[in-house]
Design an enzyme around this catalytic site. Structure first.
Site, PDB file in Angstrom:
ATOM      1  NE  ARG A 119      -2.658  -0.191   3.337  1.00  0.00           N
ATOM      2  CZ  ARG A 119      -1.973   0.655   4.138  1.00  0.00           C
ATOM      3  NH1 ARG A 119      -1.700   1.616   4.751  1.00  0.00           N
ATOM      4  NH2 ARG A 119      -2.540   0.066   5.372  1.00  0.00           N
TER       5      ARG A 119
ATOM      6  CE  LYS B  96     -13.895   8.082 -17.308  1.00  0.00           C
ATOM      7  NZ  LYS B  96     -14.384   9.585 -16.381  1.00  0.00           N
TER       8      LYS B  96
ATOM      9  CG  ASP C  99     -10.814  16.391 -13.333  1.00  0.00           C
ATOM     10  OD1 ASP C  99     -10.369  16.097 -14.364  1.00  0.00           O
ATOM     11  OD2 ASP C  99     -12.183  15.662 -13.031  1.00  0.00           O
TER      12      ASP C  99
ATOM     13  CE1 TYR D 111     -17.513  11.663 -14.530  1.00  0.00           C
ATOM     14  CE2 TYR D 111     -17.182  11.399 -11.917  1.00  0.00           C
ATOM     15  CZ  TYR D 111     -17.333  11.178 -13.387  1.00  0.00           C
ATOM     16  OH  TYR D 111     -18.221   9.727 -13.224  1.00  0.00           O
TER      17      TYR D 111
HETATM   18  C1  LIG Z   1     -14.549  10.068 -14.989  1.00  0.00           C
HETATM   19  C2  LIG Z   1     -14.220  11.628 -14.363  1.00  0.00           C
HETATM   20  C3  LIG Z   1     -14.578  11.546 -12.704  1.00  0.00           C
HETATM   21  C4  LIG Z   1     -13.747  10.485 -12.307  1.00  0.00           C
HETATM   22  O1  LIG Z   1     -12.986   9.280 -12.049  1.00  0.00           O
HETATM   23  P1  LIG Z   1     -13.032   7.798 -12.038  1.00  0.00           P
HETATM   24  O2  LIG Z   1     -12.372   7.030 -12.745  1.00  0.00           O
HETATM   25  O3  LIG Z   1     -13.700   7.036 -12.862  1.00  0.00           O
HETATM   26  O4  LIG Z   1     -13.439   7.464 -10.807  1.00  0.00           O
HETATM   27  C5  LIG Z   1     -13.241  12.869 -12.606  1.00  0.00           C
HETATM   28  N1  LIG Z   1     -13.343  13.822 -13.622  1.00  0.00           N
HETATM   29  C6  LIG Z   1     -13.684  14.152 -15.096  1.00  0.00           C
HETATM   30  C7  LIG Z   1     -13.590  14.705 -15.650  1.00  0.00           C
HETATM   31  C8  LIG Z   1     -13.970  12.766 -15.042  1.00  0.00           C
HETATM   32  O5  LIG Z   1     -14.614  12.247 -16.309  1.00  0.00           O
END
Ligand SMILES: *Cc1c(COP(=O)(O)O)cnc(C)c1O
Length: 377
Positions: free
Chosen positions: A46, A195, A170, A98
């Protein structure tokens, strides 16, 4: 060193033991110790995993940061960085973001005594106006999901630094290839690595990067204390994906630009949201802070019936949540990713029942255009 070289080499040096050119997958939970108190610096997975450390070093370099910390999902990354805060602290957040991030702050973190103001960050004055004496963090997403609005990162970072708040961005939609918020004054960058960083729709992961040593120390502590770490296999896949990030992003953006131009001139499409179009109200800011406009487009079809019809007819654009993979996807935000955002807020943002979001993949763009053309006919 330039971006594509960093992506392939930083953290990805050949293995010292064998010369293996790909970082080995250390699929282990613990490490043998020679005697009590004597070990090689690796105690428990971890806390320590060489595959994860390699991926963290790699992403830190791509984001022009000094440190990065990986998590089991983008949501786990956001949750852990929010634990830099304490009860009584206030956060200013972008209102268009999001849906899962809104759900986490509004339904979970609020119960722990942290307060949130959701503002339209297209106008920097709204951020200034929302500041309170206890504001500790400004959190934004740009381009936003799904309306593709832009936050002027340099201007908001200036406000954050003047008020001694942390600025968090983000960067999932742009990827570090097209936008590096730390270079523009942000303290922390967060990604859903699920993504574009993963890029092949085959993993769920998240990561946070910073260039602030004090914040890095706290994030490292929280990553270990909270424990929402990714498995080593995800980190290994992400190291593989990083090597093609530059070429993938170029192709995503080139395809998206052609598709956005097609959509903009198509009579069945009411409105096309893509920051690369000169008709986008914030195109100039996007052009200033991004080196490309990414692969995400939202289109307004006018009604739920049309959205249902078009998404059903598309063949190459698969109807699915998520984005950023090599294969093109289409999603209906209201029913899929943004259900947790209250209707009145969605209406204000323009997240209507007729809105459809395209994640443009890297297939031959002529085939993608033909798919859209026949679905819209
Ligand atoms: C998908 C997404 C998240 C969340 O991420 P996960 O890997 O699905 O937990 C956060 N911010 C944006 C812009 C996203 O597209």
């Amino acid at each position: 060193m330039k971006f594509a070289t960093k992506a392939i080499h930083i953290g990805q040096e050949p293995d010292e033991l064998t010369g293996a050119v790909t970082v080995p997958l250390y699929q282990t939970s613990t490490y043998a110790q020679e005697e009590i108190g004597k070990h090689k610096g690796f105690e428990y997975a971890r806390t320590h995993n060489p595959t994860r450390f390699a991926w963290e070093a790699n992403l830190a370099a791509m984001e022009s940061g000094t440190h990065a910390y990986a998590f089991g999902s983008g949501s786990a990354a956001v949750d852990t960085l929010m634990r830099l805060l304490s009860a009584g602290d206030h956060v200013i957040m972008a209102e268009d973001m999001y849906g899962g991030t809104f759900r986490l702050t509004d339904k979970v973190l609020r119960r722990f005594g942290i307060t949130f103001s959701y503002v339209d960050m297209r106008n920097v004055a709204n951020v200034e106006a929302a500041l309170q004496p206890n504001t500790k963090m400004i959190y934004t997403e740009t381009p936003t999901n799904p309306m593709m609005t832009i936050t002027d990162l340099r201007a908001v970072a200036e406000i954050a630094r003047a008020k001694n708040c942390m600025m968090v961005v983000d960067n999932t939609f742009a990827s570090p290839y097209f936008q590096r918020p730390l270079e523009l004054g942000a303290h922390i960058v967060v990604h859903s690595a699920t993504k574009y960083l993963g890029g092949h729709s085959d993993l769920v992961s998240g990561i946070v990067a910073t260039n602030d040593a004090a914040i890095a120390e706290q994030l490292k502590f929280l990553q270990n204390a909270v424990g929402a770490v990714p498995g080593p296999f995800e980190c290994w896949l992400l190291l593989r994906s990083a090597k093609t990030l530059a070429v993938r992003m170029e192709q995503h953006a080139a395809n998206a630009m052609k598709i956005a131009a097609f959509c903009e001139s198509h009579p069945a499409i009411v409105q096309t949201h893509y920051p690369g179009l000169t008709s986008h109200p914030q195109h100039d800011i996007a052009a200033r802070q991004m080196s490309g406009f990414g692969g995400m487009i939202s289109i307004e079809l006018g009604s739920l019936a049309k959205a249902v019809d078009v998404t059903k007819r598309l063949k190459l654009f698969t109807l699915a949540e998520s984005l950023g993979g090599v294969e093109s996807l289409v999603c209906h935000p209201v029913s899929m990713t943004h259900g947790s955002i209250p209707k009145e807020q969605r209406d204000r943002l323009g997240v209507t029942e007729g809105l459809v979001r395209l994640s443009c993949g890297i297939e031959d763009v002529d085939d993608l255009l033909e798919d859209l053309e026949s679905a819209l006919r």
